[in-house]
Design a protein around this motif. Structure first.
Motif, mmCIF file in Angstrom:
data_model
loop_
_atom_site.group_PDB
_atom_site.id
_atom_site.type_symbol
_atom_site.label_atom_id
_atom_site.label_comp_id
_atom_site.label_asym_id
_atom_site.label_seq_id
_atom_site.Cartn_x
_atom_site.Cartn_y
_atom_site.Cartn_z
ATOM 1 N N VAL A 42 0.869 -1.666 0.415
ATOM 2 C CA VAL A 42 -0.182 0.179 0.107
ATOM 3 C C VAL A 42 0.734 1.290 0.519
ATOM 4 N N PHE A 43 0.304 2.112 -0.906
ATOM 5 C CA PHE A 43 1.467 3.098 -1.368
ATOM 6 C C PHE A 43 0.400 4.575 -1.334
ATOM 7 N N ASN A 44 1.230 5.852 -1.307
ATOM 8 C CA ASN A 44 0.737 6.935 -1.767
ATOM 9 C C ASN A 44 1.185 6.930 -3.530
ATOM 10 N N MET A 45 0.504 7.116 -4.225
ATOM 11 C CA MET A 45 -0.045 6.997 -5.952
ATOM 12 C C MET A 45 0.699 8.283 -6.229
ATOM 13 N N ASP A 46 -0.898 8.927 -4.851
ATOM 14 C CA ASP A 46 -0.682 10.558 -6.030
ATOM 15 C C ASP A 46 0.602 11.504 -6.294
ATOM 16 N N ILE A 47 1.373 10.602 -5.134
ATOM 17 C CA ILE A 47 2.874 12.017 -5.775
ATOM 18 C C ILE A 47 3.123 11.136 -6.725
ATOM 19 N N VAL A 48 3.383 11.901 -7.911
ATOM 20 C CA VAL A 48 4.311 11.698 -9.104
ATOM 21 C C VAL A 48 5.687 10.663 -8.859
ATOM 22 N N GLY A 49 6.326 9.762 -9.331
ATOM 23 C CA GLY A 49 7.658 8.803 -9.476
ATOM 24 C C GLY A 49 6.908 7.767 -7.704
ATOM 25 N N ASN A 50 6.243 7.413 -7.627
ATOM 26 C CA ASN A 50 6.033 7.236 -6.089
ATOM 27 C C ASN A 50 6.131 5.320 -6.857
ATOM 28 N N LEU A 51 5.617 5.924 -7.499
ATOM 29 C CA LEU A 51 5.468 3.681 -8.465
ATOM 30 C C LEU A 51 6.776 3.361 -9.114
ATOM 31 N N LYS A 52 7.763 4.270 -9.783
ATOM 32 C CA LYS A 52 8.603 3.733 -9.564
ATOM 33 C C LYS A 52 9.536 3.427 -8.308
ATOM 34 N N LYS A 53 9.778 4.642 -7.640
ATOM 35 C CA LYS A 53 10.905 3.867 -6.373
ATOM 36 C C LYS A 53 9.918 2.965 -5.770
ATOM 37 N N VAL A 54 8.575 2.350 -4.922
ATOM 38 C CA VAL A 54 8.208 1.432 -5.239
ATOM 39 C C VAL A 54 9.507 0.073 -5.502
ATOM 40 N N MET A 55 8.549 0.299 -7.445
ATOM 41 C CA MET A 55 9.612 -1.206 -7.841
ATOM 42 C C MET A 55 11.038 -1.131 -7.893
ATOM 43 N N GLU A 56 11.711 -0.332 -7.565
ATOM 44 C CA GLU A 56 13.180 0.105 -6.939
ATOM 45 C C GLU A 56 13.490 -0.152 -5.698
ATOM 46 N N GLY A 57 12.230 -0.499 -4.990
ATOM 47 C CA GLY A 57 12.548 -1.015 -3.745
ATOM 48 C C GLY A 57 12.862 -0.179 -2.138
ATOM 49 N N GLU A 58 12.193 1.225 -3.055
ATOM 50 C CA GLU A 58 12.570 2.247 -2.188
ATOM 51 C C GLU A 58 11.441 1.825 -0.498
ATOM 52 N N GLN A 59 11.244 1.405 0.530
ATOM 53 C CA GLN A 59 10.680 1.698 1.342
ATOM 54 C C GLN A 59 9.753 2.862 1.674
ATOM 55 N N ILE A 60 8.368 2.911 1.006
ATOM 56 C CA ILE A 60 7.573 4.780 1.062
ATOM 57 C C ILE A 60 6.273 3.776 0.923
ATOM 58 N N GLY A 61 5.661 2.960 1.707
ATOM 59 C CA GLY A 61 4.466 2.337 1.610
ATOM 60 C C GLY A 61 4.662 1.557 3.159
ATOM 61 N N THR A 62 4.208 0.456 2.744
ATOM 62 C CA THR A 62 3.146 -0.767 3.864
ATOM 63 C C THR A 62 2.865 -1.838 3.542
ATOM 64 N N LEU A 63 3.682 -2.866 3.520
ATOM 65 C CA LEU A 63 4.157 -4.559 2.969
ATOM 66 C C LEU A 63 2.741 -5.556 3.943
ATOM 67 N N VAL A 64 1.912 -6.222 3.325
ATOM 68 C CA VAL A 64 0.758 -7.318 4.254
ATOM 69 C C VAL A 64 1.625 -8.484 3.803
ATOM 70 N N HIS A 65 1.679 -9.312 4.416
ATOM 71 C CA HIS A 65 2.052 -10.295 4.246
ATOM 72 C C HIS A 65 1.773 -11.450 5.318
ATOM 73 N N ASN A 66 2.105 -12.870 5.393
ATOM 74 C CA ASN A 66 1.710 -13.974 6.032
ATOM 75 C C ASN A 66 2.798 -14.192 6.811
#
Length: 234
Positions: free
Chosen positions: A210-234
């Motif tokens: 889960v991350f903020n998509m409304d900040i331009v550039g964030n999607l690429k940051k997620v793909m590059e492994g930057e910790q800008i959101g929350t990971l939900v997992h088992n």
């Protein structure tokens, strides 16, 4: 890095500053961010909500038949999907709109194999009309599509930068989780996604970021492994 993603976009976020409908600036921001990630060689499936146009549950509260209300909501997601498809076309990104209900020539009828074939050919796939059934949200639709297309992760783009102990827009004392289990999300009744969607991801081991998509550039940051959101997992 993730090879194949399911990107869940919020219909509400598409309103931008307008309060209703589709903000062209926000739409083009999304298209640019998707293009950036597409150019990294990532296979992309997208589910977009319809809350900027019509939400079935809200309609039901105002006297609409719930099934018809949900069907109207499905149509709203198709409108948003066509808008995003058009913005991606303009950005030079090949894409395909697939619908959960037969709607040719608006979009092709969805099958898992058609979607995977298109993504492997380098097209972005936009999955519209939810699951095609009433009583399921687009969150459940994105869980279902993410599991079906064998995505590595569901990226849930919202207007908040992750999952908090409470709604950060209403509670200034809310604290953010860097990661959390599906079970905790359900037990704490955190409004990330509805319970059906969360349970599906838990049972099929599809992580949610889960991350903020409304900040331009964030999607690429997620793909590059930057910790800008929350990971939900088992």
């Amino acid at each position: 890095m993730y090879k194949r993603i399911l990107l869940k976009l919020s219909g509400e976020s598409l309103m931008g500053k307008q309060g209703y409908g589709i903000d062209i600036e926000r739409l083009n921001d999304y298209a640019r961010q998707i293009k950036e990630v597409h150019e990294m060689g990532v296979q992309i499936g997208i589910v977009i909500g319809g809350g900027n146009i019509f939400r079935g549950l809200t309609g039901a509260g105002k006297g609409f038949d719930r099934v018809k209300g949900d069907q109207m909501g499905m149509c709203a997601t198709v409108i948003n999907s066509l808008a995003l498809s058009s913005a991606l076309d303009a950005a030079g990104v090949k894409n395909k709109v697939l619908t959960a209900i037969r709607m040719e020539p608006i979009g092709e009828f969805y099958t898992k194999w058609k979607a995977i074939e298109a993504m492997e050919e380098g097209k972005v796939c936009i999955f519209s009309a939810g699951t095609g059934s009433p009583y399921f949200t687009t969150d459940t639709g994105s869980s279902l599509r993410g599991i079906e297309i064998e995505a590595d992760v569901m990226l849930k783009g919202t207007r908040v930068d992750g999952i908090y102990t409470a709604d950060p827009e209403k509670d200034p004392t809310a604290t953010k989780f860097d990661d959390i289990t599906y079970q905790d999300v359900i037990a704490k009744n955190l409004k990330v996604m509805d319970v059906t969607a969360t349970a599906m991801c838990m049972q099929n081991n599809l992580p949610i970021y889960v991350f903020n998509m409304d900040i331009v550039g964030n999607l690429k940051k997620v793909m590059e492994g930057e910790q800008i959101g929350t990971l939900v997992h088992n």
